[in-house]
Design a protein around this motif. Structure first.
Motif, PDB file in Angstrom:
ATOM      1  N   LEU A  36     -73.501  47.494 -14.416  1.00  8.57           N
ATOM      2  CA  LEU A  36     -73.371  49.077 -13.446  1.00  8.57           C
ATOM      3  C   LEU A  36     -72.666  48.066 -12.598  1.00  8.57           C
ATOM      4  O   LEU A  36     -73.226  47.938 -11.328  1.00  8.57           O
ATOM      5  CB  LEU A  36     -73.262  50.262 -13.848  1.00  8.57           C
ATOM      6  CG  LEU A  36     -72.687  50.714 -14.785  1.00  8.57           C
ATOM      7  CD1 LEU A  36     -73.916  50.168 -15.988  1.00  8.57           C
ATOM      8  CD2 LEU A  36     -73.275  52.114 -14.939  1.00  8.57           C
ATOM      9  N   ILE A  37     -71.516  47.409 -12.091  1.00 10.90           N
ATOM     10  CA  ILE A  37     -70.749  47.110 -10.719  1.00 10.90           C
ATOM     11  C   ILE A  37     -70.187  48.177  -9.975  1.00 10.90           C
ATOM     12  O   ILE A  37     -69.091  48.440 -10.742  1.00 10.90           O
ATOM     13  CB  ILE A  37     -70.769  45.827 -10.961  1.00 10.90           C
ATOM     14  CG1 ILE A  37     -70.273  45.000  -9.053  1.00 10.90           C
ATOM     15  CG2 ILE A  37     -69.956  45.150 -11.722  1.00 10.90           C
ATOM     16  CD1 ILE A  37     -70.722  43.847  -8.789  1.00 10.90           C
ATOM     17  N   ASP A  38     -70.094  48.559  -8.993  1.00 15.26           N
ATOM     18  CA  ASP A  38     -70.099  49.191  -8.269  1.00 15.26           C
ATOM     19  C   ASP A  38     -68.581  48.475  -7.438  1.00 15.26           C
ATOM     20  O   ASP A  38     -68.906  47.512  -6.558  1.00 15.26           O
ATOM     21  CB  ASP A  38     -70.113  50.418  -6.737  1.00 15.26           C
ATOM     22  CG  ASP A  38     -69.551  50.923  -6.019  1.00 15.26           C
ATOM     23  OD1 ASP A  38     -68.311  51.251  -6.738  1.00 15.26           O
ATOM     24  OD2 ASP A  38     -70.156  52.328  -5.116  1.00 15.26           O
ATOM     25  N   PHE A  95     -66.703  49.408 -12.341  1.00 15.63           N
ATOM     26  CA  PHE A  95     -65.745  50.491 -11.965  1.00 15.63           C
ATOM     27  C   PHE A  95     -65.450  51.159 -10.970  1.00 15.63           C
ATOM     28  O   PHE A  95     -65.798  50.275 -10.457  1.00 15.63           O
ATOM     29  CB  PHE A  95     -67.009  52.125 -12.765  1.00 15.63           C
ATOM     30  CG  PHE A  95     -68.246  52.449 -11.525  1.00 15.63           C
ATOM     31  CD1 PHE A  95     -68.354  52.945 -10.857  1.00 15.63           C
ATOM     32  CD2 PHE A  95     -69.305  51.907 -11.719  1.00 15.63           C
ATOM     33  CE1 PHE A  95     -68.510  52.751 -10.262  1.00 15.63           C
ATOM     34  CE2 PHE A  95     -70.255  51.498 -10.963  1.00 15.63           C
ATOM     35  CZ  PHE A  95     -70.107  52.279 -10.088  1.00 15.63           C
ATOM     36  N   SER A  96     -64.537  51.579 -11.185  1.00 17.68           N
ATOM     37  CA  SER A  96     -63.630  53.013  -9.359  1.00 17.68           C
ATOM     38  C   SER A  96     -63.765  53.675  -9.819  1.00 17.68           C
ATOM     39  O   SER A  96     -64.422  54.465 -10.527  1.00 17.68           O
ATOM     40  CB  SER A  96     -63.031  51.484  -9.030  1.00 17.68           C
ATOM     41  OG  SER A  96     -61.792  51.019  -9.869  1.00 17.68           O
ATOM     42  N   ASP A  97     -62.298  53.846 -10.594  1.00 22.79           N
ATOM     43  CA  ASP A  97     -61.645  55.058 -10.842  1.00 22.79           C
ATOM     44  C   ASP A  97     -61.862  55.027 -12.176  1.00 22.79           C
ATOM     45  O   ASP A  97     -60.918  55.649 -13.051  1.00 22.79           O
ATOM     46  CB  ASP A  97     -60.848  55.711  -9.865  1.00 22.79           C
ATOM     47  CG  ASP A  97     -59.525  54.974  -9.946  1.00 22.79           C
ATOM     48  OD1 ASP A  97     -59.336  53.436 -10.000  1.00 22.79           O
ATOM     49  OD2 ASP A  97     -58.763  54.699  -8.525  1.00 22.79           O
ATOM     50  N   LYS A  98     -61.513  53.504 -12.738  1.00 25.48           N
ATOM     51  CA  LYS A  98     -61.569  53.436 -14.062  1.00 25.48           C
ATOM     52  C   LYS A  98     -62.234  52.248 -14.140  1.00 25.48           C
ATOM     53  O   LYS A  98     -63.008  51.903 -13.766  1.00 25.48           O
ATOM     54  CB  LYS A  98     -59.985  52.290 -13.615  1.00 25.48           C
ATOM     55  CG  LYS A  98     -59.622  51.756 -13.375  1.00 25.48           C
ATOM     56  CD  LYS A  98     -58.225  50.656 -13.243  1.00 25.48           C
ATOM     57  CE  LYS A  98     -58.046  49.855 -12.221  1.00 25.48           C
ATOM     58  NZ  LYS A  98     -57.933  50.075 -10.618  1.00 25.48           N
ATOM     59  N   TRP A 125     -65.598  56.426  -8.737  1.00 21.74           N
ATOM     60  CA  TRP A 125     -65.763  57.286 -10.704  1.00 21.74           C
ATOM     61  C   TRP A 125     -66.892  56.996 -11.601  1.00 21.74           C
ATOM     62  O   TRP A 125     -66.340  55.687 -12.274  1.00 21.74           O
ATOM     63  CB  TRP A 125     -64.292  57.868 -11.007  1.00 21.74           C
ATOM     64  CG  TRP A 125     -64.178  58.637 -11.978  1.00 21.74           C
ATOM     65  CD1 TRP A 125     -65.978  60.171 -12.328  1.00 21.74           C
ATOM     66  CD2 TRP A 125     -63.343  58.883 -13.131  1.00 21.74           C
ATOM     67  NE1 TRP A 125     -65.040  60.492 -13.150  1.00 21.74           N
ATOM     68  CE2 TRP A 125     -64.314  60.333 -13.801  1.00 21.74           C
ATOM     69  CE3 TRP A 125     -62.133  59.136 -13.093  1.00 21.74           C
ATOM     70  CZ2 TRP A 125     -63.173  61.362 -14.546  1.00 21.74           C
ATOM     71  CZ3 TRP A 125     -61.274  59.449 -14.508  1.00 21.74           C
ATOM     72  CH2 TRP A 125     -62.132  60.557 -14.910  1.00 21.74           C
ATOM     73  N   MET A 126     -68.393  56.895 -10.962  1.00 24.57           N
ATOM     74  CA  MET A 126     -69.451  56.533 -11.737  1.00 24.57           C
ATOM     75  C   MET A 126     -69.447  57.080 -12.848  1.00 24.57           C
ATOM     76  O   MET A 126     -69.556  56.402 -14.054  1.00 24.57           O
ATOM     77  CB  MET A 126     -70.534  56.042 -10.934  1.00 24.57           C
ATOM     78  CG  MET A 126     -71.542  55.572 -11.886  1.00 24.57           C
ATOM     79  SD  MET A 126     -73.710  55.795 -11.270  1.00 24.57           S
ATOM     80  CE  MET A 126     -72.799  55.381  -9.812  1.00 24.57           C
ATOM     81  N   GLY A 127     -69.050  58.583 -13.447  1.00 30.39           N
ATOM     82  CA  GLY A 127     -69.055  58.727 -15.138  1.00 30.39           C
ATOM     83  C   GLY A 127     -69.194  58.160 -16.078  1.00 30.39           C
ATOM     84  O   GLY A 127     -69.312  58.072 -16.927  1.00 30.39           O
ATOM     85  N   PRO A 128     -67.538  57.773 -16.703  1.00 33.02           N
ATOM     86  CA  PRO A 128     -66.758  56.990 -17.842  1.00 33.02           C
ATOM     87  C   PRO A 128     -67.860  55.539 -17.139  1.00 33.02           C
ATOM     88  O   PRO A 128     -68.313  55.864 -19.010  1.00 33.02           O
ATOM     89  CB  PRO A 128     -65.616  57.050 -16.978  1.00 33.02           C
ATOM     90  CG  PRO A 128     -65.243  57.722 -15.768  1.00 33.02           C
ATOM     91  CD  PRO A 128     -66.773  58.322 -15.361  1.00 33.02           C
ATOM     92  N   ALA A 165     -72.140  53.274 -20.457  1.00 38.10           N
ATOM     93  CA  ALA A 165     -72.971  52.333 -21.240  1.00 38.10           C
ATOM     94  C   ALA A 165     -74.005  52.885 -22.153  1.00 38.10           C
ATOM     95  O   ALA A 165     -74.176  52.122 -23.341  1.00 38.10           O
ATOM     96  CB  ALA A 165     -73.715  52.426 -19.615  1.00 38.10           C
ATOM     97  N   CYS A 166     -74.228  54.082 -21.922  1.00 35.77           N
ATOM     98  CA  CYS A 166     -75.179  55.162 -22.880  1.00 35.77           C
ATOM     99  C   CYS A 166     -74.459  54.621 -24.713  1.00 35.77           C
ATOM    100  O   CYS A 166     -75.063  55.352 -25.332  1.00 35.77           O
ATOM    101  CB  CYS A 166     -74.762  56.565 -22.257  1.00 35.77           C
ATOM    102  SG  CYS A 166     -75.602  56.623 -20.608  1.00 35.77           S
ATOM    103  N   SER A 167     -72.921  54.746 -24.993  1.00 36.94           N
ATOM    104  CA  SER A 167     -72.938  54.677 -25.746  1.00 36.94           C
ATOM    105  C   SER A 167     -72.780  53.347 -26.483  1.00 36.94           C
ATOM    106  O   SER A 167     -73.081  53.953 -28.123  1.00 36.94           O
ATOM    107  CB  SER A 167     -71.341  55.382 -25.737  1.00 36.94           C
ATOM    108  OG  SER A 167     -70.324  53.814 -25.445  1.00 36.94           O
ATOM    109  N   ILE A 168     -73.100  52.635 -26.237  1.00 42.52           N
ATOM    110  CA  ILE A 168     -72.806  51.137 -26.294  1.00 42.52           C
ATOM    111  C   ILE A 168     -74.530  51.389 -27.928  1.00 42.52           C
ATOM    112  O   ILE A 168     -75.643  51.617 -27.074  1.00 42.52           O
ATOM    113  CB  ILE A 168     -73.196  50.054 -25.536  1.00 42.52           C
ATOM    114  CG1 ILE A 168     -72.350  49.992 -24.429  1.00 42.52           C
ATOM    115  CG2 ILE A 168     -73.533  48.967 -26.867  1.00 42.52           C
ATOM    116  CD1 ILE A 168     -72.290  48.860 -23.327  1.00 42.52           C
TER     117      ILE A 168
END
Length: 436
Positions: A348-350, A385-388, A421-424, A429-432
């Motif tokens: 995951l990269i911000d 991720f950012s806001d998407k 927006w890190m949540g999505p 990542a957890c749903s893969i």
């Protein structure tokens, strides 16, 4: 059990941060107490005491003063002996310190010295002439009270304080003129393992420490820095430093017997000259070279035990009809890609606006390096991720030269923009699904 001090011919009291166990005195008496900061005390003989302040380089010299504050000269610690027995990754260490009194009157010696910060002291004893006095562990305040009472009555007394995890203070009161007192400490230490080697270290110098705050009116100890409102015991952890070109005032001998349980491929001490004697593939005896060694740097001994393949070994110990064994499994010195289990990595990269410039540049550089150095059997996915959220691929991809090229292109295209927006991304990542 309460015991009158007048009935005890010899008591050693210790204040050790990590211990709350007691050892019988001589004659055997149990002095019960429990505290996370215990101390150790001893008593035996009559007379008046003068004070000897430590004045060496962190490990060595005591100055003697009269009650009126007159400096009577130096009272050096005569010798420090260190004997360590290493079994696998556990070291059992015995430290003996010999104090003498060259003056015509009784003195008190206060000596500050270092020990390993991971050590657990489990025994202490004092030998005065033909008498051997074993230590007891007590509450810090209680131990100090016993020691001061014994000292005031002219009794030979010893007090061991743990000031910090790696700084100890040894006080010996009422040393008779010309008399020798031997203090013995025993401790256990677990040895660190890194890059295929175990390391045994014996510190010989109390290093300088940061002492903030405003100086207080008095001093608890004999150190070079006064107590402060921030460090109220500063004078107990800052022994004076020997002048340039002067030695600390005593010598030191160190002997280490290693039984590694697995073959030893090499042993070295980078800071001291040593002699080594092999007694087996997995056993070696080490000693400082026979000379007047100045304790001005820590003794560090390392031995290589790992090889190109995984190694295993065991050690046994028998005590009467019972015993135990230790089984050790050591990884190879270097792990090659062909023996590494395949792994799946999700990055995951911000890429939010706050990461613009150097932060995102360094993150992209790091991610590119990782992609280039993954093993052939690995799989990976990148979520920016950012806001998407942007995906590198619909699903995790197997590592290949073509896939590395595509990943580097994806990473290079990333730009900082939008909110954070890190949540999505975390949910994705957890749903893969787990790799098959």
């Amino acid at each position: 059990m309460n015991v009158s001090l007048t009935r005890i011919t010899g008591v050693l009291v210790a204040s050790l941060v990590n211990l709350n166990v007691f050892y019988a005195a001589c004659p055997p008496q149990v002095l019960a107490a429990s505290n996370p900061q215990p101390r150790t005390a001893a008593s035996a003989n009559q007379g008046k005491a003068q004070l000897a302040h430590f004045a060496g380089s962190g490990s060595g010299m005591m100055n003697v003063f009269s009650r009126q504050g007159k400096n009577l000269g130096n009272c050096p610690l005569k010798h420090t002996s260190v004997q360590a027995t290493v079994s696998g990754y556990v070291a059992h260490v015995t430290v003996k310190q010999l104090f003498t009194n060259p003056f015509k009157d009784k003195i008190e010696a206060v000596y500050t010295f270092p020990l390993s910060e991971t050590a657990a002291v489990d025994d202490m004893l004092m030998r005065v002439g033909k008498r051997t006095i074993h230590g007891t562990i007590k509450k810090r305040e209680e131990a100090r009270e016993i020691y001061e009472t014994a000292k005031a009555h002219g009794n030979v007394a010893s007090l061991l304080d743990q000031e910090r995890t790696n700084i100890f203070t040894q006080s010996v009161a009422n040393i008779m003129p010309g008399e020798q007192i031997e203090i013995t400490l025993n401790y256990v230490d677990l040895l660190p393992y890194e890059a295929g080697s175990f390391t045994f270290a014996f510190p010989t110098v109390v290093g300088p420490r940061f002492i903030p705050g405003t100086a207080a009116a008095g001093k608890q100890g004999s150190g070079r820095i006064a107590d402060t409102d921030t460090v109220p015991d500063a004078s107990r952890i800052t022994p004076p430093v020997a002048a340039k070109g002067e030695r600390a005032g005593h010598d030191i001998s160190i002997e280490v017997a290693v039984n590694s349980g697995v073959p030893i491929s090499g042993i070295e001490s980078k800071l001291h000259e040593i002699t080594t004697t092999r007694t087996g593939d997995d056993q070696v005896k080490v000693a400082l070279k026979d000379k007047d060694t100045i304790p001005n740097k820590d003794f560090v001994l390392s031995w290589q035990v790992s090889g190109d393949k995984m190694r295993s070994g065991y050690l046994t110990h028998k005590d009467g009809n019972s015993g135990y064994f230790t089984l050790m499994v050591l990884p190879p010195k270097r792990v090659t890609p062909d023996v590494v289990a395949p792994k799946e990595m999700i990055f995951l990269i911000d890429c939010s606006g706050s990461q613009s410039g150097l932060p995102l540049d360094k993150a992209k550089e790091t991610l590119s390096y990782i992609v280039d150095h993954m093993n052939e059997n690995d799989t990976f996915q990148i979520l920016a991720f950012s806001d998407k959220v942007r995906y590198f691929a619909p699903r995790p991809q197997s590592v290949s030269q073509e896939m590395r090229k595509k990943a580097r292109s994806f990473i290079a295209s990333l730009q900082a923009d939008g909110g954070t927006w890190m949540g999505p991304a975390v949910e994705k990542a957890c749903s893969i699904p787990a790799d098959e």
